[in-house]
Scaffold this active site. Structure first.
Site, PDB file in Angstrom:
ATOM      1  CG  PHE A 232      -1.745  -1.179   1.479  1.00  0.00           C
ATOM      2  CD1 PHE A 232      -2.966  -1.357   0.830  1.00  0.00           C
ATOM      3  CD2 PHE A 232      -1.335  -2.147   2.382  1.00  0.00           C
ATOM      4  CE1 PHE A 232      -3.750  -2.478   1.095  1.00  0.00           C
ATOM      5  CE2 PHE A 232      -2.112  -3.268   2.641  1.00  0.00           C
ATOM      6  CZ  PHE A 232      -3.312  -3.438   1.996  1.00  0.00           C
ATOM      7  CG  ASP A 254      -0.540   1.991  -4.282  1.00  0.00           C
ATOM      8  OD1 ASP A 254      -0.539   2.187  -3.046  1.00  0.00           O
ATOM      9  OD2 ASP A 254      -1.379   2.503  -5.039  1.00  0.00           O
ATOM     10  CB  ALA A 283      -2.232  -4.731  -0.880  1.00  0.00           C
ATOM     11  CG  ASP A 303       0.577   3.652   5.530  1.00  0.00           C
ATOM     12  OD1 ASP A 303      -0.402   3.676   6.308  1.00  0.00           O
ATOM     13  OD2 ASP A 303       1.098   4.680   5.065  1.00  0.00           O
ATOM     14  CB  CYS A 343      -5.130   6.263   8.437  1.00  0.00           C
ATOM     15  SG  CYS A 343      -5.800   5.535   6.930  1.00  0.00           S
TER      16      CYS A 343
END
Length: 398
Positions: A232, A254, A283, A303, A343
């Site tokens: 990612f 990605d 991914a 990530d 996140c």
């Protein structure tokens, strides 16, 4: 007492005002009297919030079409926001960033934590990219842009309308150039010795993720002589930082060909293009294939985008984070490092750590947690709003 010329919204009797008095920045639609007058307010209206006893609490921006009907802007006696009001907020934010960074590449405004609810501003030298993700900021965008140019001296201001919050606020998705002219191509950004190419017009978010800067730096400190896998990767965030830190090779995975092209351009700018390889694709598929091929890396970083962008998606998101850890852990060489990031606002640090450890355990590996990272200081946390502390980065030695 002088009556305010601004309209008023009022908390329901059952709603306690203590949270607002202590700095909580949001007022929900089920907490206020939503009579016909309130429902008729134009999204972005500036009003005074009162408690049930009609005592003024705060100056708020109102959007009757949003679950967050009011966003706290200032004290109840403050005037309607104008260019000077924005300039005061911007100067406070700028003074912090100028103390933290020696070059004008950073997040200048981090929404509620910098006193501008729903507003994101990232700075790229003489260019600023604004995400007005709340109706009030969209309405007052001319004043905000004028103050931004005055305070910072930027010569180009771009409006990015791709934020998820704009749809929740009933806003359009039309990007615009507010000042100057759009850049003719990607903008180079140097961080931690690496060079990143930021597409400010067509890239993800505002073009680059400044929030991971300290975590990139920590990973780079583990990368000397390492073979690195960055999954990612977007524009090569961790991979390029690792190459700057002395990695012998970095492989970026990605789903976006454009992002991987920018990663290659960044490596070329660094003189490290011969050390970077890429895979475009899903991914999870890539991690599975690397596992089947018994590939081994000294440093593996995952990530991903937010798997749990809302409370409703929390459990599915935790399962996805566990799966990432389970697929990534076997790829880490003995005594190597695994970095797992989230996140997601809806997933707290403890739950995320648990999901990662379950995945690592299911892969038959044992882990030491050596570092826990968060967003950089240009993404300050508003203590009263847990959602502003969204980024988590766990560094394991396996």
């Amino acid at each position: 007492m002088t009556l305010s010329p601004l309209p008023i919204i009022r908390l329901l009797p059952k709603t306690k005002p203590q949270a607002i008095r202590r700095g909580y920045p949001w007022v929900y639609a089920n907490e206020v009297v939503t009579d016909r007058r309130t429902r008729a307010m134009t999204p972005g209206t500036i009003a005074v919030l009162e408690d049930a006893e009609r005592s003024p609490l705060a100056l708020v921006a109102v959007n009757p079409e949003s679950k967050i009907i009011g966003r706290v802007l200032d004290g109840p006696d403050a005037a309607h926001p104008d260019k000077a009001w924005f300039a005061t907020r911007l100067r406070k934010a700028l003074s912090l960033r100028e103390r933290l960074f020696d070059a004008p590449y950073y997040r200048l405004i981090h929404a509620e934590a910098d006193g501008l609810p729903g507003v994101i501003i990232d700075r790229f030298g003489d260019i600023a990219v604004v995400q007005p993700n709340a109706a009030w900021a969209d309405v007052l965008l001319p004043d905000l842009a004028a103050a931004l140019a005055e305070v910072t001296g930027v010569t180009t201001i771009l409006k990015n309308a791709g934020g998820r919050g704009r749809a929740l606020e009933g806003l359009d998705d039309v990007d615009a150039v507010l000042l100057g002219s759009a850049p003719s191509g990607p903008v180079p950004v140097t961080m931690n010795g690496a060079t990143y190419m930021a597409d400010l017009m067509g890239g993800q978010k505002t073009g680059i993720f400044f929030d991971q800067r300290p975590n990139h730096a920590f990973a780079a400190g583990l990368a000397q002589g390492a073979r690195v896998l960055d999954v990612f990767s977007h524009v090569g965030g961790f991979g390029l930082a690792a190459l700057a830190g002395g990695a012998v090779a970095a492989h970026c995975v990605d789903g976006s060909e454009a992002a991987l092209g920018l990663a290659r351009d960044g490596a070329r700018q660094m003189g490290a293009d011969g050390k970077l390889s890429i895979t475009k694709g899903d991914a999870f598929d890539a991690l599975t294939t690397f596992g089947e091929d018994e590939a081994s890396f000294d440093l593996v970083v995952c990530d991903p985008p937010a798997f749990a962008p809302s409370a409703k998606a929390r459990e599915a998101g935790l399962r996805a984070y566990e799966r990432v850890a389970r697929l990534a852990a076997p790829l880490v060489a003995e005594d190597g490092y695994l970095v797992l990031c989230s996140c997601s606002h809806a997933v707290d640090l403890s739950s995320f750590t648990g999901a990662c450890l379950r995945g690592i355990g299911r892969a038959g590996r044992r882990a030491q947690l050596i570092h826990t990272g968060q967003a950089g200081p240009d993404h300050p946390l508003l203590p009263q709003l847990a959602e502003s502390g969204y980024l988590k980065a766990l560094f394991f030695r396996l």
